[in-house]
Write a protein that holds these residues in place. Structure first.
Motif, short mmCIF file in Angstrom:
data_model
loop_
_atom_site.label_atom_id
_atom_site.label_comp_id
_atom_site.label_asym_id
_atom_site.label_seq_id
_atom_site.Cartn_x
_atom_site.Cartn_y
_atom_site.Cartn_z
N THR A 1 0.87 -1.17 0.00
CA THR A 1 0.00 0.00 0.00
C THR A 1 0.90 1.22 0.00
N PHE A 2 0.65 2.13 -0.91
CA PHE A 2 1.47 3.33 -1.03
C PHE A 2 0.70 4.54 -0.52
N TYR A 3 1.38 5.32 0.30
CA TYR A 3 0.81 6.57 0.81
C TYR A 3 1.75 7.71 0.47
N HIS A 4 1.17 8.84 0.22
CA HIS A 4 1.97 10.05 0.01
C HIS A 4 1.39 11.12 0.91
N PRO A 5 2.23 11.83 1.67
CA PRO A 5 1.70 12.81 2.63
C PRO A 5 0.98 13.99 1.98
N CYS A 6 1.32 14.29 0.75
CA CYS A 6 0.70 15.42 0.06
C CYS A 6 -0.37 14.89 -0.90
N GLN A 7 -1.63 15.16 -0.61
CA GLN A 7 -2.72 14.66 -1.45
C GLN A 7 -2.71 15.28 -2.85
N ASP A 8 -2.11 16.46 -2.99
CA ASP A 8 -2.07 17.13 -4.29
C ASP A 8 -1.08 16.47 -5.25
N ASN A 9 -0.17 15.69 -4.73
CA ASN A 9 0.89 15.13 -5.56
C ASN A 9 0.62 13.65 -5.86
N LYS A 10 -0.46 13.35 -6.52
CA LYS A 10 -0.80 11.97 -6.86
C LYS A 10 -0.04 11.49 -8.09
N MET A 11 0.64 12.38 -8.78
CA MET A 11 1.35 12.02 -10.01
C MET A 11 2.62 11.22 -9.73
N MET A 12 3.10 11.18 -8.49
CA MET A 12 4.33 10.47 -8.17
C MET A 12 4.22 8.99 -8.55
N PHE A 13 3.06 8.41 -8.40
CA PHE A 13 2.88 6.99 -8.63
C PHE A 13 2.30 6.66 -10.01
N ARG A 14 2.29 7.61 -10.91
CA ARG A 14 1.62 7.39 -12.20
C ARG A 14 2.31 6.32 -13.06
N CYS A 15 3.57 6.03 -12.83
CA CYS A 15 4.27 5.01 -13.62
C CYS A 15 4.09 3.60 -13.04
N LEU A 16 3.46 3.49 -11.90
CA LEU A 16 3.23 2.17 -11.30
C LEU A 16 1.87 1.65 -11.74
N ASN A 17 1.85 0.44 -12.22
CA ASN A 17 0.59 -0.18 -12.65
C ASN A 17 0.09 -1.05 -11.51
N PHE A 18 -0.84 -0.52 -10.73
CA PHE A 18 -1.30 -1.22 -9.53
C PHE A 18 -2.24 -2.37 -9.83
N ARG A 19 -2.78 -2.44 -11.00
CA ARG A 19 -3.77 -3.47 -11.32
C ARG A 19 -3.17 -4.67 -12.04
N LYS A 20 -1.88 -4.65 -12.28
CA LYS A 20 -1.24 -5.72 -13.04
C LYS A 20 -0.33 -6.54 -12.12
N ARG A 21 -0.50 -7.86 -12.15
CA ARG A 21 0.38 -8.74 -11.40
C ARG A 21 1.71 -8.85 -12.12
N GLU A 22 2.78 -8.92 -11.36
CA GLU A 22 4.11 -9.05 -11.95
C GLU A 22 4.87 -10.15 -11.24
N GLN A 23 5.76 -10.77 -11.96
CA GLN A 23 6.65 -11.75 -11.37
C GLN A 23 8.05 -11.15 -11.32
N VAL A 24 8.68 -11.30 -10.18
CA VAL A 24 10.04 -10.80 -9.99
C VAL A 24 10.88 -11.99 -9.54
N ARG A 25 12.00 -12.18 -10.18
CA ARG A 25 12.89 -13.28 -9.81
C ARG A 25 13.44 -13.03 -8.41
N ALA A 26 13.65 -14.11 -7.66
CA ALA A 26 14.13 -13.98 -6.29
C ALA A 26 15.55 -13.43 -6.24
N ASP A 27 16.33 -13.61 -7.30
CA ASP A 27 17.71 -13.10 -7.28
C ASP A 27 17.81 -11.65 -7.74
N GLU A 28 16.69 -11.03 -8.12
CA GLU A 28 16.68 -9.62 -8.51
C GLU A 28 16.15 -8.79 -7.34
N MET A 29 16.57 -7.54 -7.31
CA MET A 29 16.04 -6.62 -6.32
C MET A 29 15.00 -5.74 -7.00
N ALA A 30 13.89 -5.53 -6.35
CA ALA A 30 12.86 -4.63 -6.87
C ALA A 30 13.20 -3.23 -6.38
#
Length: 82
Positions: free
Chosen positions: A19-48
């Motif tokens: 869950t992502f929170y941002h203290p400033c409600q006016d700045n919702k654009m910070m997370f615009r590049c994150l696709n919250f509705r899509k499942r992703e697989q990340v290899r265990a040897d990679e760092m997210a």
């Protein structure tokens, strides 16, 4: 080779909910590049990595106050002791 090296690899599916929170409600654009509705697989040897630098970070945060690499998650699984 030992029997340990030849053993089948157990593949398990682990789910991480964030869950992502941002203290400033006016700045919702910070997370615009994150696709919250899509499942992703990340290899265990990679760092997210999350941050401003798109060449290094898999997940981009669009804000000048964010570091090039704001934070990273490293996934691992504890070995079961017999």
């Amino acid at each position: 080779m030992s029997s340990f090296e030849e053993a089948e690899t157990e593949e398990t599916v682990t789910c991480l909910h964030m869950t992502f929170y941002h203290p400033c409600q006016d700045n919702k654009m910070m997370f615009r590049c994150l696709n919250f509705r899509k499942r992703e697989q990340v290899r265990a040897d990679e760092m997210a990595k999350f941050g401003r630098d798109s060449n290094i970070c898999r997940y981009n945060l669009i804000d000048t106050r964010v570091s090039r690499i704001q934070f990273s998650l490293q996934f691992y699984r504890k070995l079961n002791k017999l």
